[in-house]
Write a protein that holds these residues in place. Structure first.
Motif, PDB file in Angstrom:
ATOM      1  N   LEU A 140       1.165  -1.382   0.159  1.00 47.73           N
ATOM      2  CA  LEU A 140       0.145  -0.202  -0.044  1.00 47.73           C
ATOM      3  C   LEU A 140       1.054   1.263  -0.386  1.00 47.73           C
ATOM      4  O   LEU A 140       0.732   1.658  -0.427  1.00 47.73           O
ATOM      5  CB  LEU A 140      -0.712   0.265   1.614  1.00 47.73           C
ATOM      6  N   PHE A 141       1.770   1.200   0.548  1.00 46.52           N
ATOM      7  CA  PHE A 141       3.009   2.366   0.607  1.00 46.52           C
ATOM      8  C   PHE A 141       4.118   2.211  -0.130  1.00 46.52           C
ATOM      9  O   PHE A 141       4.634   0.645  -0.037  1.00 46.52           O
ATOM     10  CB  PHE A 141       3.409   2.715   2.173  1.00 46.52           C
ATOM     11  N   PRO A 142       5.109   3.397   0.180  1.00 50.70           N
ATOM     12  CA  PRO A 142       5.801   4.340   0.236  1.00 50.70           C
ATOM     13  C   PRO A 142       4.356   5.164  -0.555  1.00 50.70           C
ATOM     14  O   PRO A 142       4.574   5.133  -1.786  1.00 50.70           O
ATOM     15  CB  PRO A 142       7.332   4.162   0.422  1.00 50.70           C
ATOM     16  N   PHE A 143       4.694   6.233   0.228  1.00 48.81           N
ATOM     17  CA  PHE A 143       3.705   7.904  -0.145  1.00 48.81           C
ATOM     18  C   PHE A 143       4.814   8.419  -0.370  1.00 48.81           C
ATOM     19  O   PHE A 143       5.923   8.818  -0.113  1.00 48.81           O
ATOM     20  CB  PHE A 143       2.984   8.417   0.905  1.00 48.81           C
ATOM     21  N   THR A 144       4.650   8.607  -2.013  1.00 49.79           N
ATOM     22  CA  THR A 144       5.474   9.780  -2.815  1.00 49.79           C
ATOM     23  C   THR A 144       4.837  11.124  -3.038  1.00 49.79           C
ATOM     24  O   THR A 144       4.090  10.893  -3.954  1.00 49.79           O
ATOM     25  CB  THR A 144       6.564   9.254  -3.774  1.00 49.79           C
ATOM     26  N   VAL A 145       5.559  11.650  -3.313  1.00 52.90           N
ATOM     27  CA  VAL A 145       4.595  13.568  -3.508  1.00 52.90           C
ATOM     28  C   VAL A 145       4.556  13.131  -4.905  1.00 52.90           C
ATOM     29  O   VAL A 145       3.804  13.643  -5.852  1.00 52.90           O
ATOM     30  CB  VAL A 145       5.831  14.583  -3.465  1.00 52.90           C
ATOM     31  N   ALA A 146       5.253  12.274  -6.163  1.00 55.35           N
ATOM     32  CA  ALA A 146       5.568  12.894  -6.892  1.00 55.35           C
ATOM     33  C   ALA A 146       4.073  11.601  -7.429  1.00 55.35           C
ATOM     34  O   ALA A 146       3.195  11.867  -8.276  1.00 55.35           O
ATOM     35  CB  ALA A 146       6.717  11.825  -7.925  1.00 55.35           C
ATOM     36  N   LYS A 147       4.033  10.353  -6.853  1.00 55.08           N
ATOM     37  CA  LYS A 147       2.758   8.786  -7.063  1.00 55.08           C
ATOM     38  C   LYS A 147       1.831   9.748  -6.553  1.00 55.08           C
ATOM     39  O   LYS A 147       0.825   9.573  -7.455  1.00 55.08           O
ATOM     40  CB  LYS A 147       3.292   7.884  -6.555  1.00 55.08           C
ATOM     41  N   ALA A 148       1.514  10.912  -5.741  1.00 53.90           N
ATOM     42  CA  ALA A 148       0.640  11.391  -5.180  1.00 53.90           C
ATOM     43  C   ALA A 148       0.317  12.252  -6.666  1.00 53.90           C
ATOM     44  O   ALA A 148      -1.203  12.166  -6.453  1.00 53.90           O
ATOM     45  CB  ALA A 148       0.794  12.040  -3.546  1.00 53.90           C
ATOM     46  N   LYS A 149       1.115  13.241  -6.792  1.00 53.54           N
ATOM     47  CA  LYS A 149       0.374  13.757  -8.196  1.00 53.54           C
ATOM     48  C   LYS A 149       0.425  13.527  -9.191  1.00 53.54           C
ATOM     49  O   LYS A 149      -1.078  13.592 -10.124  1.00 53.54           O
ATOM     50  CB  LYS A 149       1.991  15.472  -7.926  1.00 53.54           C
ATOM     51  N   LYS A 150       0.720  12.527  -9.218  1.00 55.64           N
ATOM     52  CA  LYS A 150       0.231  11.831 -10.789  1.00 55.64           C
ATOM     53  C   LYS A 150      -1.265  11.159 -10.796  1.00 55.64           C
ATOM     54  O   LYS A 150      -1.594  10.887 -11.658  1.00 55.64           O
ATOM     55  CB  LYS A 150       1.473  10.853 -10.682  1.00 55.64           C
ATOM     56  N   GLY A 151      -1.408  10.647  -9.260  1.00 54.79           N
ATOM     57  CA  GLY A 151      -2.562   9.642  -8.919  1.00 54.79           C
ATOM     58  C   GLY A 151      -3.507  10.621  -9.950  1.00 54.79           C
ATOM     59  O   GLY A 151      -4.868   9.922  -9.412  1.00 54.79           O
ATOM     60  N   VAL A 152      -3.878  11.862  -9.693  1.00 55.23           N
ATOM     61  CA  VAL A 152      -5.117  12.140  -9.599  1.00 55.23           C
ATOM     62  C   VAL A 152      -4.827  12.681 -11.013  1.00 55.23           C
ATOM     63  O   VAL A 152      -4.536  13.005 -11.947  1.00 55.23           O
ATOM     64  CB  VAL A 152      -4.760  13.773  -9.303  1.00 55.23           C
ATOM     65  N   LYS A 160      -6.217   8.060  -8.156  1.00 53.60           N
ATOM     66  CA  LYS A 160      -5.986   6.550  -7.757  1.00 53.60           C
ATOM     67  C   LYS A 160      -4.197   5.415  -7.482  1.00 53.60           C
ATOM     68  O   LYS A 160      -4.511   4.904  -6.885  1.00 53.60           O
ATOM     69  CB  LYS A 160      -5.243   6.052  -9.629  1.00 53.60           C
ATOM     70  N   ASP A 161      -3.748   6.642  -6.607  1.00 56.96           N
ATOM     71  CA  ASP A 161      -1.936   5.564  -5.470  1.00 56.96           C
ATOM     72  C   ASP A 161      -2.950   5.332  -4.423  1.00 56.96           C
ATOM     73  O   ASP A 161      -3.734   6.518  -4.161  1.00 56.96           O
ATOM     74  CB  ASP A 161      -1.546   6.970  -5.711  1.00 56.96           C
ATOM     75  N   PRO A 162      -3.204   4.604  -4.383  1.00 58.97           N
ATOM     76  CA  PRO A 162      -3.268   3.370  -3.325  1.00 58.97           C
ATOM     77  C   PRO A 162      -2.894   4.437  -1.495  1.00 58.97           C
ATOM     78  O   PRO A 162      -4.259   4.769  -1.001  1.00 58.97           O
ATOM     79  CB  PRO A 162      -2.998   2.189  -2.884  1.00 58.97           C
ATOM     80  N   ALA A 163      -1.655   4.474  -1.551  1.00 55.91           N
ATOM     81  CA  ALA A 163      -0.903   5.187  -0.737  1.00 55.91           C
ATOM     82  C   ALA A 163      -2.321   6.727  -0.442  1.00 55.91           C
ATOM     83  O   ALA A 163      -2.010   6.870   1.246  1.00 55.91           O
ATOM     84  CB  ALA A 163       0.220   5.293  -0.316  1.00 55.91           C
ATOM     85  N   THR A 164      -2.536   7.694  -1.613  1.00 57.58           N
ATOM     86  CA  THR A 164      -2.546   8.599  -1.795  1.00 57.58           C
ATOM     87  C   THR A 164      -3.913   8.556  -0.783  1.00 57.58           C
ATOM     88  O   THR A 164      -4.323   9.496   0.143  1.00 57.58           O
ATOM     89  CB  THR A 164      -2.402   9.606  -2.135  1.00 57.58           C
TER      90      THR A 164
END
Length: 162
Positions: free
Chosen positions: A68-80, A99-103
């Motif tokens: 489920l993690f790690p949380f990264t800012v890049a994946k969080a932004k890409k997931g929107v 779409k990013d599970p951690a976010t």
């Protein structure tokens, strides 16, 4: 797990489905135009992710064999992302999702019932999200009228073709 924010106009689902019957290219053009119109709201949501919320979220977490993690800012932004959902039982038609599970976990932790992660992240009410919902709601006013105009123009195109 995804996080949704919905903008709803009556008859949109039927219009989008009719586009596919008339000409699949019209539906593709509609989706591309909707994504372009929603870009300010998507950008506003992406800009909310600036840092890892809790230091432990940067580590790998697995649950039942699923990472489920790690949380990264890049994946969080890409997931929107924008999604157009025309299924029969869909509640919203035009959705801005995470779409990013951690976010998505960060956005909703502690929403249904209190838990340690939710307590550490801070309160979030039922049916609400921490960052994406408020960001999209602020940007929504700028895109709503333009989106509605595009949908009405598309509905006129469908009526003329039928």
């Amino acid at each position: 797990m995804t996080v949704n924010t919905t903008v709803s106009v009556v008859g949109v689902k039927e219009t989008i489905n009719a586009l596919k019957k008339i000409d699949p290219q019209l539906q593709k053009d509609f989706r591309a135009q909707a994504k372009q119109i929603a870009e300010p709201a998507i950008k506003a949501a992406q800009d909310m992710y600036t840092q890892v919320p809790l230091s432990g979220m940067a580590n790998k977490w697995t649950s039942r064999g699923r990472q489920l993690f790690p949380f990264t800012v890049a994946k969080a932004k890409k997931g929107v992302q924008l999604r157009i959902d025309t299924r029969r039982n869909a509640i919203g038609v035009i959705l801005i999702e995470q779409k990013d599970p951690a976010t998505a976990i960060f956005e909703t932790a502690g929403r249904a019932n209190a838990n340690r992660l939710g307590n550490q992240l801070g309160f979030v009410g039922a049916g609400r999200t921490r960052l994406i919902g408020p960001a999209v709601y602020k940007a929504r006013k700028g895109i709503e009228a333009e989106m509605q105009k595009m949908i009405l123009d598309t509905a006129r195109t469908v009526k003329q073709a039928m």
